[in-house]
Write a protein that holds these residues in place. Sequence first.
Motif, PDB file in Angstrom:
ATOM      1  N   ALA A  39      38.325  52.149  45.916  1.00 29.47           N
ATOM      2  CA  ALA A  39      37.025  51.862  45.300  1.00 29.47           C
ATOM      3  C   ALA A  39      36.118  51.095  46.255  1.00 29.47           C
ATOM      4  CB  ALA A  39      37.217  51.062  44.012  1.00 29.47           C
ATOM      5  N   LEU A  40      36.689  50.117  46.957  1.00 28.60           N
ATOM      6  CA  LEU A  40      35.891  49.333  47.908  1.00 28.60           C
ATOM      7  C   LEU A  40      35.391  50.222  49.039  1.00 28.60           C
ATOM      8  CD1 LEU A  40      34.829  46.577  48.783  1.00 28.60           C
ATOM      9  CD2 LEU A  40      37.006  46.187  49.959  1.00 28.60           C
ATOM     10  N   LEU A  41      36.277  51.082  49.555  1.00 25.56           N
ATOM     11  CA  LEU A  41      35.865  52.013  50.606  1.00 25.56           C
ATOM     12  C   LEU A  41      34.761  52.940  50.112  1.00 25.56           C
ATOM     13  CD1 LEU A  41      36.224  53.438  53.353  1.00 25.56           C
ATOM     14  CD2 LEU A  41      38.040  54.810  52.289  1.00 25.56           C
ATOM     15  N   THR A  42      34.946  53.480  48.913  1.00 24.55           N
ATOM     16  CA  THR A  42      33.963  54.401  48.346  1.00 24.55           C
ATOM     17  C   THR A  42      32.612  53.720  48.147  1.00 24.55           C
ATOM     18  OG1 THR A  42      35.730  55.604  47.199  1.00 24.55           O
ATOM     19  CG2 THR A  42      33.484  55.958  46.411  1.00 24.55           C
ATOM     20  N   ALA A  43      32.647  52.508  47.606  1.00 25.08           N
ATOM     21  CA  ALA A  43      31.400  51.772  47.377  1.00 25.08           C
ATOM     22  C   ALA A  43      30.694  51.472  48.696  1.00 25.08           C
ATOM     23  CB  ALA A  43      31.686  50.475  46.627  1.00 25.08           C
ATOM     24  N   MET A  44      31.460  51.080  49.721  1.00 28.57           N
ATOM     25  CA  MET A  44      30.868  50.767  51.020  1.00 28.57           C
ATOM     26  C   MET A  44      30.224  51.997  51.652  1.00 28.57           C
ATOM     27  SD  MET A  44      31.201  47.522  51.705  1.00 28.57           S
ATOM     28  CE  MET A  44      30.680  47.412  50.001  1.00 28.57           C
ATOM     29  N   VAL A  45      30.907  53.129  51.557  1.00 25.53           N
ATOM     30  CA  VAL A  45      30.358  54.361  52.128  1.00 25.53           C
ATOM     31  C   VAL A  45      29.087  54.769  51.397  1.00 25.53           C
ATOM     32  CG1 VAL A  45      30.753  56.843  52.432  1.00 25.53           C
ATOM     33  CG2 VAL A  45      32.556  55.210  53.010  1.00 25.53           C
ATOM     34  N   ARG A  46      29.095  54.668  50.079  1.00 21.67           N
ATOM     35  CA  ARG A  46      27.924  55.085  49.305  1.00 21.67           C
ATOM     36  C   ARG A  46      26.742  54.137  49.476  1.00 21.67           C
ATOM     37  NH1 ARG A  46      28.836  56.856  43.389  1.00 21.67           N
ATOM     38  NH2 ARG A  46      26.788  57.740  43.863  1.00 21.67           N
TER      39      ARG A  46
END
Length: 228
Positions: A39-46
């Motif tokens: 989730a953290l990776l996804t949020a950072m990418v988005r």
Amino acid sequence: MSSSTWEIITSSLPQILTAAAKYTIPLTLISFVLGLLLALLTAMVRLSLLRGPFQIVRGIFWGYVWIFRSTPLLVQLFIVFFGLPNLGVQFSPWTAAIITFTLNVGAYSSETIRAAILSIPNGQWEAALTLGMTRRQVLFRIILPQAVRVSLPPLSNSFIGLVKDTSLASSITIVEMFTVGQQISAKTYEPLLLYSLVALVYLVICTVLTVLQGYLEKWTSRYVPTQH
């Protein structure tokens, strides 16, 4: 309460608690930790400023979140465990459950984290950058600590929800609490008693987690001035 009913309870409860300790709790913890990292990776990418061809990466993560938030968790479990073998990809029940729950948690939690980061005023970014801090330093030293406090209540709710969602793992042959209740119920012909007992164990676990959530919220808000 008749002696036979009490005998069923005393013989069944240890089996249900064993299933909770062996499958339900580990499945919840592993899936949630991996899901939070995703989730953290996804949020950072988005939230990143990727441009040009790298925008495709943002699109992939957006599609992942869209798919897993728009389809039922049970369907996702069936696709991973029963569907993927048709493509030559086969997982054990435990691995399939971990993968599915992780992806599901990651999709929902990424939106929670993204919203928490966006809730921090832009002025804090600008002030920190003016002082000579890099974007990475601003993110990890100023923005994320505040985002943790904001996102804690919904993330805690997701964790408690995941505890209950693990009962769906029974559909792919994992012998967790609900499955044990079903098996004993089939032998004793006491479905009301057994399912109520399973529900009681879930109730106790979730109540303990709710109390812990309250303490965590108070601890993370200890430096926030109270409003009178």
